[in-house]
Design a protein around this motif. Sequence first.
Motif, PDB file in Angstrom:
ATOM      1  N   ARG A  68     -60.663  51.139-136.490  1.00 54.05           N
ATOM      2  CA  ARG A  68     -59.591  50.931-135.247  1.00 54.05           C
ATOM      3  C   ARG A  68     -58.073  51.137-136.107  1.00 54.05           C
ATOM      4  O   ARG A  68     -57.969  50.490-137.095  1.00 54.05           O
ATOM      5  CB  ARG A  68     -59.645  49.247-135.167  1.00 54.05           C
ATOM      6  N   PRO A  69     -57.203  51.863-135.419  1.00 55.28           N
ATOM      7  CA  PRO A  69     -56.203  52.027-136.028  1.00 55.28           C
ATOM      8  C   PRO A  69     -55.268  50.877-135.930  1.00 55.28           C
ATOM      9  O   PRO A  69     -55.506  49.825-135.245  1.00 55.28           O
ATOM     10  CB  PRO A  69     -55.378  53.092-134.819  1.00 55.28           C
ATOM     11  N   ASP A  70     -54.236  50.739-137.089  1.00 54.79           N
ATOM     12  CA  ASP A  70     -53.655  49.380-137.135  1.00 54.79           C
ATOM     13  C   ASP A  70     -52.740  48.983-135.933  1.00 54.79           C
ATOM     14  O   ASP A  70     -52.581  47.978-135.812  1.00 54.79           O
ATOM     15  CB  ASP A  70     -52.400  49.816-138.372  1.00 54.79           C
ATOM     16  N   ASP A  71     -52.389  49.873-135.216  1.00 55.12           N
ATOM     17  CA  ASP A  71     -51.392  49.530-133.843  1.00 55.12           C
ATOM     18  C   ASP A  71     -52.122  49.100-132.781  1.00 55.12           C
ATOM     19  O   ASP A  71     -51.871  49.127-131.763  1.00 55.12           O
ATOM     20  CB  ASP A  71     -50.486  50.607-133.520  1.00 55.12           C
ATOM     21  N   VAL A  72     -53.681  49.124-132.960  1.00 57.18           N
ATOM     22  CA  VAL A  72     -54.744  48.805-131.669  1.00 57.18           C
ATOM     23  C   VAL A  72     -55.119  47.595-131.956  1.00 57.18           C
ATOM     24  O   VAL A  72     -55.560  46.931-132.853  1.00 57.18           O
ATOM     25  CB  VAL A  72     -55.665  49.769-131.676  1.00 57.18           C
ATOM     26  N   PRO A  73     -54.948  46.636-130.929  1.00 52.06           N
ATOM     27  CA  PRO A  73     -55.299  45.396-130.849  1.00 52.06           C
ATOM     28  C   PRO A  73     -56.734  45.165-131.387  1.00 52.06           C
ATOM     29  O   PRO A  73     -57.702  45.967-130.990  1.00 52.06           O
ATOM     30  CB  PRO A  73     -55.247  44.637-129.522  1.00 52.06           C
ATOM     31  N   ALA A  74     -57.379  43.984-131.927  1.00 49.92           N
ATOM     32  CA  ALA A  74     -58.598  43.912-132.305  1.00 49.92           C
ATOM     33  C   ALA A  74     -59.586  43.672-131.337  1.00 49.92           C
ATOM     34  O   ALA A  74     -60.685  43.791-131.061  1.00 49.92           O
ATOM     35  CB  ALA A  74     -58.832  42.743-133.165  1.00 49.92           C
ATOM     36  N   THR A  75     -59.124  43.441-129.876  1.00 43.85           N
ATOM     37  CA  THR A  75     -59.758  43.187-128.830  1.00 43.85           C
ATOM     38  C   THR A  75     -60.059  44.613-127.971  1.00 43.85           C
ATOM     39  O   THR A  75     -60.990  44.576-127.037  1.00 43.85           O
ATOM     40  CB  THR A  75     -59.126  42.104-127.767  1.00 43.85           C
TER      41      THR A  75
END
Length: 477
Positions: A68-75
Amino acid sequence: MSLWTAGEAATATGGDASADFTATGVSIDTRTLQPGDLFVALKAERDGHDFVAKAFEAGAAAALVTHRPDDVPATAPLVIVPDVLQALEALGRAARARTRARVLGITGSVGKTSAKEMARTVLSAQGRTHAAEASYNNHWGVPLTLARMPADAEFAVIEIGMNAPGEIEPLAKMARPHVGLITTIAAAHLEAFGSLEGIATEKASIFEGLEEGGTAIFDGDLPVSQLQRIEGPAGTAGGPVLRFGTDASCHFRLRDVRLAEGRTIAQADTPAGPLTYKLDTAGRHFAMNSLGVLAAVEALGGDLVRAAMDLSRWEPPAGRGTLETVVLDPANRGEALSLLDDAFNANPASLAAALEVLASYTPTDGVGRTVKGRRVAILGDMLELGSDEMDLHAAVADDPFMADIHLVHCAGPRMRALYDALPDEKRGQWAETADDLTANPSRLVDAGDVVLVKGSKGSLVSRVVDAIRKLGHRDAL
């Protein structure tokens, strides 16, 4: 319509889905991504992971990633895999496994994309047909095309290309075609293979991927040394082996081809009887490609006669021989020129075919500065031809249809060899680069001319096409 659910994508790729989703398409480029697409974060010139957030902003249903890229929400709905390209390949294999479509695989040195689009045109009239976009024929293009294939497709057309030895066979085994078609063998990528026989060996490896009992189809007019490299692999699937061409041994035999002002009339003998059909585009090479496609349609279980009739609806892809009118003075319809845009790619065989097409057109007299309309060729370098590249360029001067060409402009150091070999009266301008020719395009062409622009993509001769278009108001013919 659903293409991939979270569960299906995870099962196919062996990845972990972070949330439920339903994807209606598959994309590798945020610039063309459609809402509902599964975004595949491939690493190429740029890392696709840098664009995952942008993909979601554009409406992506999910993303196929290694993390998961850092700028992508965990959801955010993700399918996390160890390797994205391998996961795309797995997705393609899974799509191929679940479909009942009859699959046509196409390769060849020249004409792959044109033949693919011909097949798409005629098969679409006979059933739900899925085919590759543009020239998506490489290590990511083939699995992407397969991954996009709807489960209910009835026909699929997969284009398979190569730049180096060993590339075609794994792609063919992924596509598992019921019919494999080799359009022809020519001096393209010769630098990587050393000989035409080496190219023939690589192209013949498409037959290694044929389904058991599948049909192998190839150009029967090739030299014996190349046919020997093709015939063995062609029989490995244990199914029919068909030739097309002009030779008496061909199962689909081209008897006559007539080119006239943008049209081609072909007469052929087939196992089902004689056929006469029309292409709304000029080109002996297009007639030959169409015959291979007709052989493939019959091998796929399609209606041969209907396909022959529907070939008139096919148009060449952009940059591959399309014809348009450039109106130089909108106040005077007669002040126009005809532009043949064949600037996508070039090798000696395709250039010879293009010169024959140019020779088949009649220029218009009395409307330009030169009074007499001309056939004008603007040619950029042919690349990847190996150590004989200068001789191959110079030999174009001896092409039989060069006698019908009035003026030749050349761009690039390799095309200097042709320029020097031309008689003085045919020499136009020579420039080191295509950009140098764009400075004053009105000096290259005139009203009444029929103008061919052709060269390898890397020669950038397509910029000359753009410069000529800007001379006036363009109308499609």
